[in-house]
Design an enzyme around this catalytic site. Structure first.
Site, short mmCIF file in Angstrom:
data_model
loop_
_atom_site.label_atom_id
_atom_site.label_comp_id
_atom_site.label_asym_id
_atom_site.label_seq_id
_atom_site.Cartn_x
_atom_site.Cartn_y
_atom_site.Cartn_z
N GLN A 17 4.99 -5.62 8.23
CA GLN A 17 3.70 -4.94 8.06
C GLN A 17 2.74 -5.72 7.17
OE1 GLN A 17 4.35 -1.58 4.83
NE2 GLN A 17 6.19 -1.72 6.13
N HIS B 224 -1.15 -4.74 4.83
CA HIS B 224 -2.05 -3.70 4.34
C HIS B 224 -3.48 -4.25 4.27
CE1 HIS B 224 1.59 -1.61 3.43
NE2 HIS B 224 1.93 -2.44 2.46
N GLU C 182 0.72 -3.81 -3.63
CA GLU C 182 1.95 -3.26 -4.20
C GLU C 182 2.75 -4.32 -4.93
OE1 GLU C 182 3.12 -1.74 -0.35
OE2 GLU C 182 4.78 -3.16 -0.22
N HIS D 57 4.89 -8.74 5.33
CA HIS D 57 6.11 -8.59 4.55
C HIS D 57 7.01 -7.51 5.17
CE1 HIS D 57 3.34 -5.55 2.91
NE2 HIS D 57 4.41 -4.83 2.61
N ARG E 32 1.37 -2.45 11.44
CA ARG E 32 2.72 -2.94 11.72
C ARG E 32 2.71 -4.10 12.70
NH1 ARG E 32 2.77 2.52 11.09
NH2 ARG E 32 4.10 3.26 9.38
#
Length: 385
Positions: free
Chosen positions: A96, A98, A133, A255, A274
């Site tokens: 995926q 972001h 993240e 990642h 995804r």
């Protein structure tokens, strides 16, 4: 300061034993993937200030400036800008990326305008926020992060000696970096599924036979037989974090987490594009708008600092640090300008007058001083204002 009661999410990829082992409880036999600490509407932490249990989200909404501080509200709005998790991967998560903040706002607005239901399986943008993240390992932790240089990816694929992979090898070798990665991803993710399933099966068999650097990729096919993400994953760097090591995952960086227990801190968002290793929706055109088509070093971090060990990140929505409290050491008084969540992962330290065990967490409102003492490991999540 409030002791938090937190929800454990039972995603299928979760370990059945890692979180129970940390908490010192018996496994249920069901997957326990993530324990959420924060005010995300999907599973907000709960607390009790004497009038019965309520959610942290409701407490913050009732008086944002009191709970978050005026500076945090002015910079990020009236909700807690981060979500802290314990993440326990017993099987690979989806491959995926972001979006960045601008992409998230534009994508969310577009899907709202087109009337795509927020819970639709093909919805890409659940909110108008980005989702950088940080993952910090509590046990050895395997993941995939960032593209390899195309020449390295070509050599890895060529080493399998699978005839149907040769066009991909040639493609990676013939184009400049960005074009090679774009064309490779497009070709793999849009290939005929039956033909790709055969290629994946042959590649996985070869990878299992060869082992070594192929082992992380060979294991993927047991979870996702025939999935084109198995081939796409071979474009990425394999990373193994040792306990205490971390990596930051910014916008557009492809990642996947494969196995292990860690502390994850992220901006308060659900936006995921995804690229495979999943039965869920894969929007190839949108993915190619978001993904950063450049090779990069995963940049494994070891914490820096004396006392409070800080994991560096280039964004302000969250700041992760760790306290390793040694026997007989002087207490640590924490800064009080911003809201924070403290999470114990080892030992029996004390936060204020609260004894913490592994898995225990507390919310500390802005302006409240807290002292850490005793012996153990405590992670601190807060913001930068």
């Amino acid at each position: 300061m409030d002791r938090l009661t937190n929800t454990i999410r039972p995603y299928a990829w979760g370990s059945t034993t890692a979180i129970p082992r940390l908490l010192g409880v018996e496994p249920t036999g069901e997957p326990q993937a993530e324990m959420w600490m924060g005010a995300h509407p999907g599973a907000p932490s709960r607390l009790d200030r004497g009038a019965g249990e309520t959610t942290l989200a409701d407490v913050i909404a009732a008086d944002p400036e009191r709970e978050l501080g005026a500076a945090t509200v002015a910079k990020f709005g009236s909700r807690l800008p981060f979500l802290l998790k314990i993440l326990a991967a017993g099987a690979p998560l989806s491959l995926q990326v972001h979006p960045d903040l601008e992409q998230a706002r534009a994508g969310y607005a577009d899907e709202e305008r087109r009337g795509v239901p927020i819970d639709a399986a093909h919805r890409n943008y659940k909110d108008p926020n980005h989702k950088p993240e940080m993952i910090c390992a509590l046990t050895p932790f395997d993941g995939l992060c960032g593209f390899r240089p195309p020449a390295e990816a070509a050599a890895l694929l060529a080493g399998l000696e699978v005839d149907s992979l040769k066009p991909y090898v040639d493609l990676l070798r013939a184009q400049p970096q960005e074009a090679a990665l774009r064309e490779m991803l497009t070709a793999v993710l849009t290939a005929d599924r039956a033909e790709m399933a055969r290629t994946v099966a042959e590649a996985a068999a070869a990878a299992e036979r060869i082992g070594g650097p192929y082992a992380p990729y060979a294991s993927l096919v047991h979870h996702f037989p025939g999935d084109p993400g198995v081939i796409a994953a071979m474009l990425l760097n394999h990373v193994r974090l040792q306990p205490g090591e971390a990596m930051f995952l910014g916008a557009g960086v492809p990642h996947a987490y494969l196995d292990g227990l860690g502390v994850e801190l992220l901006a308060n968002s659900d936006n995921v594009l995804r690229a495979g290793l999943t039965p869920k929706h894969v929007d190839v055109p949108e993915l190619l708008k978001i993904v950063k088509l450049e090779a990069g070093d995963p940049a494994v971090q070891r914490p820096e600092g004396n006392g409070e060990e800080v994991y560096e990140s280039p964004i302000d929505e969250f700041r992760l640090s760790r306290f390793a409290l040694a026997p007989g050491a002087a207490p640590r008084v924490l800064p009080d300008a911003t809201p924070q969540i403290l999470l114990c992962t080892a030992g029996r330290p004390t936060a204020g007058d609260m004894m913490l065990a592994p898995g225990d967490s507390v919310f500390v409102p802005a302006g409240e001083t807290v002292e850490l003492s005793g012996t153990g490991t405590v992670f601190r999540a807060t913001v930068i204002v």
